[in-house]
Design a protein around this motif. Structure first.
Motif, PDB file in Angstrom:
ATOM      1  N   TRP A  57       0.836  -1.194   0.000  1.00 32.13           N
ATOM      2  CA  TRP A  57       0.000   0.000   0.000  1.00 32.13           C
ATOM      3  C   TRP A  57       0.872   1.246   0.000  1.00 32.13           C
ATOM      4  CZ3 TRP A  57       0.398  -3.669   3.775  1.00 32.13           C
ATOM      5  CH2 TRP A  57       1.011  -3.297   4.976  1.00 32.13           C
ATOM      6  N   ALA A  58       0.274   2.388  -0.343  1.00 29.59           N
ATOM      7  CA  ALA A  58       1.004   3.654  -0.414  1.00 29.59           C
ATOM      8  C   ALA A  58       0.004   4.805  -0.345  1.00 29.59           C
ATOM      9  CB  ALA A  58       1.815   3.737  -1.696  1.00 29.59           C
ATOM     10  N   GLY A  59       0.511   5.998  -0.026  1.00 28.04           N
ATOM     11  CA  GLY A  59      -0.305   7.203  -0.100  1.00 28.04           C
ATOM     12  C   GLY A  59      -1.116   7.533   1.134  1.00 28.04           C
ATOM     13  N   PHE A  60      -1.034   6.756   2.208  1.00 29.97           N
ATOM     14  CA  PHE A  60      -1.745   7.079   3.440  1.00 29.97           C
ATOM     15  C   PHE A  60      -1.000   8.210   4.158  1.00 29.97           C
ATOM     16  CE2 PHE A  60      -3.154   2.868   2.415  1.00 29.97           C
ATOM     17  CZ  PHE A  60      -4.434   2.748   2.930  1.00 29.97           C
ATOM     18  N   SER A  61      -1.739   9.120   4.781  1.00 32.21           N
ATOM     19  CA  SER A  61      -1.093  10.234   5.485  1.00 32.21           C
ATOM     20  C   SER A  61      -1.941  10.680   6.666  1.00 32.21           C
ATOM     21  CB  SER A  61      -0.877  11.416   4.529  1.00 32.21           C
ATOM     22  OG  SER A  61      -2.119  11.909   4.055  1.00 32.21           O
TER      23      SER A  61
END
Length: 336
Positions: free
Chosen positions: A70-74
């Protein structure tokens, strides 16, 4: 103020609380006690579950494991504390969870110990939690359908055990219940020397030739068949998930382009209501005498049976045939 002291209605963001001690003479503590904290009621911003991705086949060849990334969580301002992952049969991640785990701050995880069902679609689910304990929404990957079943294939032409005088195309059928047939390969082995046809030459190693079509496949790159030689053809299917048929389908046939040796009819004798034509058995380098059939032509015209037109075909191994329904006072010619 007195302790404890309650603070209400605090806004989101950073806060600082200082406490001064003051004595009866009005002297204030030069080193007040301080406490800083952050009020955070906003869950993390969702990202994307990037694996399994759109670049994958859409099928999973395992019932026990799935790789997730996964990617892009903030999260602002507190930051992400950890990620939760699991595998779900529903795209909204609301169904039964399998392989549930906390992945810390990693951005990939191998979910193992799963009990996935063949033919069913599953989704990788990920959510982020921040340092204040706010959990974000679940995000799911594209669906992957489990396919651990092998495809099957069958050779239709040539028929197993057959003897052929011509074969321009090899054909068959293939099937796969879940992901569908992606292709079929076949080998052609010459039994006299054990060599394999690779589409251009004979060679020692097995050569899997690519066929055309999927569920109905054909192969036209055939070798120069040699008369009297037996050939072994194997087919092997692969499905869209990458499963390969483990038990090859086999068809053996003998190519025979040399006609039998035959002396023709030896006699034609009258019976009560028929004429019996007899002959000596033919011989052939491939077919046994009892497997040879005979084609007969009957004509009443001079030079008849040219071109040859079959009037009757005998059962295999026959050495005589009775012609009935003949007209009286008529001359007949019989050719075998």
């Amino acid at each position: 103020c007195t302790s404890p002291f309650a603070l209400i209605g605090l806004k989101e963001g950073a806060h600082l609380f200082r406490v001064f001690a003051v004595d009866a003479a009005g002297n204030r503590d030069p080193s007040p006690a301080m406490h800083e904290w952050l009020v955070d009621r906003t869950p993390p911003t969702p990202g994307q579950v990037v694996s399994p991705s759109a670049g994958d086949s859409g099928y999973l060849r395992s019932t026990t494991a799935l790789s997730i990334a996964w990617a892009g969580f903030s999260d602002e301002p507190g930051g992400i504390q950890s990620f939760d992952v699991h595998v779900n049969a529903q795209s909204d991640c609301a169904g039964e969870r399998q392989g549930a785990a906390e992945a810390g701050l990693a951005h990939s995880f191998e979910a193992t110990g799963l009990s996935l069902l063949d033919g069913r679609t599953y989704f990788a689910c990920v959510r982020a939690s921040d340092r204040a304990g706010n959990a974000g929404a679940w995000n799911s990957s594209r669906g992957l359908t489990v396919d651990v079943s092998e495809p099957t294939s069958a050779i239709v032409q040539p028929v197993a055990g057959s003897k052929l005088s011509a074969l321009a195309t090899i054909g068959g059928t293939a099937a796969d219940a879940i992901s569908g047939v992606a292709g079929v390969g076949l080998t052609i082995r010459r039994e006299t020397d054990g060599l394999y046809w690779d589409g251009a030459i004979w060679r020692n190693e097995p050569a899997w030739n690519k066929t055309s079509g999927g569920s109905a496949f054909t192969y036209s790159g055939i070798p120069p068949w040699e008369s009297g030689v037996r050939y072994v053809i194997r087919s092997r299917a692969v499905d869209a998930a990458g499963n390969i048929e483990s038990r090859d389908t086999i068809s053996l046939f003998t190519f025979d382009s040399t006609p039998p040796t035959f002396g023709g009819a030896t006699s034609a004798g009258s019976l009560a209501n028929a004429v019996r034509v007899t002959w000596s058995p033919a011989t052939d380098a491939v077919s046994a005498r009892l497997a040879i059939r005979y084609v007969l032509c009957r004509t009443t015209t001079a030079g008849g049976c040219n071109p040859f037109s079959a009037t009757a075909v005998t059962p295999p191994g026959a050495t005589q045939f009775d012609f009935t329904g003949l007209k009286a006072n008529t001359t007949y010619t019989f050719i075998v």
